[in-house]
Write an enzyme that holds these catalytic residues in place. Structure first.
Site, PDB file in Angstrom:
ATOM      1  N   GLU A  29      -2.370  -8.932   3.244  1.00 52.05           N
ATOM      2  CA  GLU A  29      -2.699  -9.393   4.601  1.00 52.05           C
ATOM      3  C   GLU A  29      -4.198  -9.324   4.879  1.00 52.05           C
ATOM      4  OE1 GLU A  29      -1.521  -6.519   3.771  1.00 52.05           O
ATOM      5  OE2 GLU A  29      -2.271  -4.932   5.079  1.00 52.05           O
TER       6      GLU A  29
ATOM      7  N   HIS B  23      -3.868  -5.009  -0.279  1.00 49.83           N
ATOM      8  CA  HIS B  23      -3.415  -5.513   1.013  1.00 49.83           C
ATOM      9  C   HIS B  23      -3.435  -7.040   1.026  1.00 49.83           C
ATOM     10  CE1 HIS B  23      -3.174  -1.748   3.293  1.00 49.83           C
ATOM     11  NE2 HIS B  23      -4.118  -1.332   2.481  1.00 49.83           N
TER      12      HIS B  23
ATOM     13  N   CYS C 182       0.832  -1.201   0.000  1.00 52.21           N
ATOM     14  CA  CYS C 182       0.000   0.000   0.000  1.00 52.21           C
ATOM     15  C   CYS C 182       0.871   1.257   0.000  1.00 52.21           C
ATOM     16  CB  CYS C 182      -1.011  -0.026   1.151  1.00 52.21           C
ATOM     17  SG  CYS C 182      -2.344   1.172   0.920  1.00 52.21           S
TER      18      CYS C 182
END
Lengths: 252, 223
Positions: B205, B203, B88
């Site tokens: 994650e 993202h 990001c």
């Protein structure tokens, strides 16, 4: 292409999910972390935890739930309830929330929205609006979990908090919440068309068609529901297939 | 083996660390995952991750505020050529400069500028077509030719969805550095890279199975 998000919402009271406890018997449905894992496995697009007790003692319980969920579910997590100051936002982000929803405190002190957005970025600041119809085409916002009338116009307020830096609006119709009669589509559309940030429609979902209407007629970017999922009536996948059949782009 | 996630006061470090822990377990990677603000840790890291959430300028300042970190990153990533992943704003910082609330210097590792996403047709208020900013939610990844051959990205071919949330994007100076794009109004850069450096706008994650797969492939990467 960006997809419409389906967001199950878990109302948490003293560390337990308060809707649908007795209706799901596959897992301990009262445990928010277990619920979160189930929705993660079902392919929910995000999760929302709203702490409805929001008392001082309940904070540690909430932090614990968010910590545990974030270490097991690799999906976006929005957390709200009792967020009053920048420090509360920071603490929730630190334990693993991706976005923090601010409700009453944003009404009583608008600057909180600006301060939080400047500090952490608009992308993680959600303003939750509880609105009630005053007359056709006119809605006003209520605070303190829908117990206090403010007389503030919902559309004006939505524009104002977006200008202050809110990155998303979680819009709940108090008239529809819990009725299972569908979103207040006129309200949803009025707010969605008034602001440039994504709007999550909430309050009143009882059927899968209601989800579809929220997007097509309400112009919402995401739809939030609690009981239709908690009660085991519909799965996330069923909801997504239904929306896809109606021509809505979803992640399946 | 050691993977270091750089802690410069920005970002969801915990989520990134937890996701790497899961990915490491999934792929049998037996190294250590360390979250640190210590340049010495970065100097002897085998893998370096720069997360980032918030505004470009704030993040750039946070990174500069860590004394010795810039030199440590230069050494480990640019000289020793160890695998690097920016996530990001961590990806955006790889650019020459960012234009969010003023002009801010980036690391200058990949040619380009970080510019505001252009709203598509401001008259059209149809949701999801590029009118609303931030670009927030699950969008389809479209790999470029280079991306399809990239060891870390090639597992995400075929229209995989990843989770995005951003208002600015990486306008690459050299299109050969673009590894993946996504469609939102127009085309936005979703992944960028050269040699041992990789950056993703989305993202991993927060992208469930697809994201964990990317992280596992990053741990196996030998650029």
């Amino acid at each position: 292409m960006l997809k419409v998000r389906i967001i199950p919402c878990l109302d948490v009271d003293k560390g337990r999910v308060v809707k649908g406890i007795s209706f799901v018997n596959l897992v301990d449905a009262g445990d928010p972390v277990e619920q979160a894992r189930r929705y993660d496995a079902e392919g929910a697009d995000e999760l929302c935890f709203l702490d409805i007790t929001a008392s001082h003692e309940a904070r540690d319980t909430l932090y614990d739930i968010v910590t545990k969920t974030a270490s097991q579910c690799f999906m976006p997590l929005t957390v709200g309830g009792g967020v009053r100051k920048v420090e509360d936002v920071r603490n929730l982000l630190l334990v693993g929330a991706d976005k923090v929803a601010i409700n009453t405190a944003a009404v009583t002190r608008r600057e909180l929205v600006r301060e939080a957005a400047e500090k952490f970025g608009s992308q993680c600041i959600v303003v939750a609006i509880d609105a009630k119809q005053a007359r056709p085409g006119k809605w006003v916002i209520w605070t303190h979990g829908g117990r206090t009338a403010t007389g503030i116009d919902a559309i004006d307020y939505a524009r104002e908090i977006v200008a202050l830096g809110a990155g998303e609006i979680l819009l709940t119709s108090m008239d529809r919440d819990g009725t299972r009669s569908g979103f207040d589509l006129a309200l949803t559309r009025a707010i969605s068309d008034a602001v440039s940030v994504p709007v999550i429609a909430s309050g009143g979902v009882g059927t899968l068609d209601h989800l579809t209407q929220g997007v097509i007629e309400g112009h919402a970017s995401a739809v939030l529901a609690a009981s239709i999922f908690h009660f085991g009536e519909f799965s996330i996948q069923q909801a997504k297939r239904h929306m896809a059949d109606a021509g809505i782009a979803v992640r399946v | 083996m050691k993977l270091v996630i750089i802690n410069y006061g920005s970002g969801n470090l915990r989520s990134v660390a937890k996701a790497f822990e899961r990915a490491a377990g999934d792929c049998g990677w037996a190294g250590r995952i360390v979250v640190s603000e210590d340049p010495a840790q970065v100097r002897d890291a085998d893998y370096i991750v720069l997360p980032g959430v918030g505004a470009f300028g704030d993040c750039a300042r946070g990174l500069q505020a860590l004394s010795g970190m810039d030199a440590a990153m230069q050494y480990a990533v640019r000289e020793q050529k160890r695998p690097f992943l920016g996530i990001c704003v961590g990806m955006q910082l790889m650019a020459d400069r960012g234009l969010e609330h003023g002009v801010h210097q980036g690391l200058g590792w990949i040619n380009g500028e970080v510019v505001e996403i252009e709203r598509s047709d401001p008259q059209s208020k149809i949701p999801l077509m590029g009118w609303r900013i931030p670009h927030m939610g699950w969008n389809t990844l479209s790999l470029t030719g280079t991306g399809r051959a990239h060891p870390v990205l090639r597992g995400l071919a075929g229209g995989v969805h990843c989770y995005f949330v951003h208002s600015y994007h990486f306008a690459a100076g050299d299109t050969r550095d673009v590894l993946a794009e996504t469609e939102y109004g127009g085309r936005l850069t979703a992944a960028i890279g050269r040699d041992n450096m990789l950056g993703v706008q989305f993202h991993p994650e927060k992208s469930q199975a697809a994201g964990l797969r990317l992280l596992a492939d990053f741990l196996r990467w030998k650029p």
